[in-house]
Motif scaffolding. Structure first.
Motif, short mmCIF file in Angstrom:
data_model
loop_
_atom_site.label_atom_id
_atom_site.label_comp_id
_atom_site.label_asym_id
_atom_site.label_seq_id
_atom_site.Cartn_x
_atom_site.Cartn_y
_atom_site.Cartn_z
N UNK A 195 5.44 -30.60 20.92
CA UNK A 195 6.36 -31.71 20.64
C UNK A 195 7.40 -31.32 19.59
N UNK A 196 8.53 -32.02 19.63
CA UNK A 196 9.64 -31.75 18.71
C UNK A 196 9.55 -32.56 17.42
N UNK A 197 8.78 -33.66 17.43
CA UNK A 197 8.59 -34.50 16.25
C UNK A 197 7.29 -35.26 16.42
N UNK A 198 6.70 -35.67 15.30
CA UNK A 198 5.40 -36.34 15.36
C UNK A 198 5.42 -37.62 14.55
N UNK A 199 5.12 -38.74 15.23
CA UNK A 199 4.93 -40.02 14.55
C UNK A 199 3.51 -40.05 14.01
N UNK A 200 3.37 -40.42 12.74
CA UNK A 200 2.06 -40.36 12.08
C UNK A 200 1.69 -41.72 11.50
N UNK A 201 0.39 -41.94 11.38
CA UNK A 201 -0.14 -43.18 10.80
C UNK A 201 -0.44 -42.93 9.33
N UNK A 202 0.35 -43.55 8.46
CA UNK A 202 0.21 -43.31 7.02
C UNK A 202 0.24 -44.61 6.21
N UNK A 203 -0.05 -45.75 6.89
CA UNK A 203 -0.12 -47.00 6.16
C UNK A 203 0.80 -48.10 6.64
N UNK A 204 1.68 -47.80 7.59
CA UNK A 204 2.57 -48.83 8.13
C UNK A 204 1.99 -49.39 9.42
N UNK A 205 2.59 -50.48 9.90
CA UNK A 205 2.14 -51.10 11.15
C UNK A 205 3.33 -51.73 11.85
N UNK A 206 3.33 -51.71 13.17
CA UNK A 206 4.41 -52.34 13.93
C UNK A 206 4.40 -53.86 13.73
N UNK A 207 5.57 -54.45 13.95
CA UNK A 207 5.73 -55.91 14.04
C UNK A 207 5.42 -56.68 12.75
N UNK A 208 5.48 -56.01 11.60
CA UNK A 208 5.28 -56.73 10.34
C UNK A 208 6.53 -57.52 9.98
N UNK A 209 6.36 -58.78 9.62
CA UNK A 209 7.50 -59.62 9.23
C UNK A 209 7.62 -59.75 7.72
N UNK A 210 6.64 -59.25 6.99
CA UNK A 210 6.70 -59.20 5.52
C UNK A 210 6.63 -57.74 5.09
N UNK A 211 7.41 -57.39 4.09
CA UNK A 211 7.52 -55.98 3.68
C UNK A 211 6.50 -55.69 2.57
N UNK A 212 5.25 -55.57 2.98
CA UNK A 212 4.14 -55.41 2.03
C UNK A 212 3.33 -54.15 2.26
N UNK A 213 3.72 -53.32 3.23
CA UNK A 213 2.94 -52.12 3.54
C UNK A 213 3.01 -51.11 2.39
N UNK A 214 1.88 -50.47 2.12
CA UNK A 214 1.80 -49.41 1.10
C UNK A 214 1.53 -48.09 1.81
N UNK A 215 2.44 -47.14 1.66
CA UNK A 215 2.29 -45.85 2.32
C UNK A 215 1.43 -44.90 1.51
#
Length: 283
Positions: A172-192
């Motif tokens: 692959x040319x790029x990799x999406x990684x799971x590091x603390x974010x989540x799709x469809x969040x309406x409040x900006x409270x994620x901690x990476x």
């Protein structure tokens, strides 16, 4: 100006130690807002159309792809066209004929072995046609139709050693990684997890991608890009939140109006301002 390839924009951002933001297109107004926001910020951006957006348009990619590409070509900002979260091989194969220079092929719901096998096949197909391929490893969660997922639960985040093997075995040319974010969040409270991002950056030879950035605070995004090495930053829900808020505000004050242009215009402007705001965080 002519469409720029996603690979070119991502490579330039990585070489210069900054980020490149990718924004989801659902309607023509989304595309227009992304172009306007990029022009306002004096920055490049990526317009991405997801498989879910294609389903919204009756399963037909051509019309929304043509509209987004036309908006991008008419813009003075460097813009790319990307097909996002593609699970369907049939849709993947439409990317080339519809003018996409890149695809995020999403086999993350499969077992690790099946993910590697199907993604490697997608990469081989894409590279034969000059298409840049992104994939995902780990569980970002939050997509429509998925069960709720705790971004901090054990086993959710991307393992650096596994990520290195995955990139090697798929190409692959790029990799999406799971590091603390989540799709469809309406409040900006994620901690990476910036320590993990740094370890992934050292382990993986390709650019890292952050999905679910709408729920990540400004300072967290800036740190992820400038200090931790994240390159492609995906934003979707934040545009919808801005659009819907502006439309609701207009209709609350204009209860008898029926002309959709009157309330779509402030919604589009709200999205453009949101785009410019995210682009300012890219370094």
């Amino acid at each position: 100006m002519p469409l720029v390839s996603t690979g070119e924009l991502v490579s330039a951002a990585q070489a210069e130690g900054r980020g490149i933001a990718a924004f989801n297109v659902i309607t023509l107004e989304h595309a227009e807002a992304i172009a306007a926001g990029a022009e306002r910020a004096g920055a490049p951006a990526i317009l991405q159309i997801s498989e879910n957006a294609v389903k919204f348009h009756g399963g037909r990619l051509s019309a929304i792809a043509a509209a987004a590409a036309a908006v991008a070509r008419a813009s003075s900002a460097p813009l790319a066209l990307h097909l996002d979260h593609v699970e369907s091989v049939e849709l993947l194969h439409q990317a080339h004929t519809e003018g996409f220079g890149s695809v995020m092929f999403d086999a993350s719901k499969l077992s690790y072995e099946e993910n590697v096998r199907t993604t490697a096949e997608a990469v081989a197909w894409g590279h034969e046609r000059g298409i840049w391929i992104e994939a995902e490893l780990g569980k970002v969660g939050g997509k429509e139709g998925e069960a709720p997922l705790d971004a901090h639960a054990p086993g959710v985040r991307t393992d650096p050693a596994e990520a290195a093997a995955y990139v090697r075995d798929t190409g692959v040319d790029a990799l999406a990684v799971a590091v603390g974010s989540s799709h469809a969040m309406t409040e900006r409270t994620a901690a990476l997890d910036h320590e993990l991002i740094g370890r992934l950056r050292e382990a993986v030879p390709v650019p890292l991608v952050l999905h679910g950035s709408s729920g990540v605070p400004d300072e967290e995004i800036r740190r992820a890009v400038v200090s931790s090495g994240m390159v492609k930053i995906n934003v979707g829900t934040a545009l919808n939140t801005a659009f819907t808020g502006a439309v609701r505000a207009y209709l609350a004050e204009n209860t008898t109006g029926v002309d959709p242009r009157k309330y779509i215009a402030p919604g589009r402007e709200a999205m453009a301002s949101t785009v410019a705001g995210f682009l300012a965080l890219m370094g």
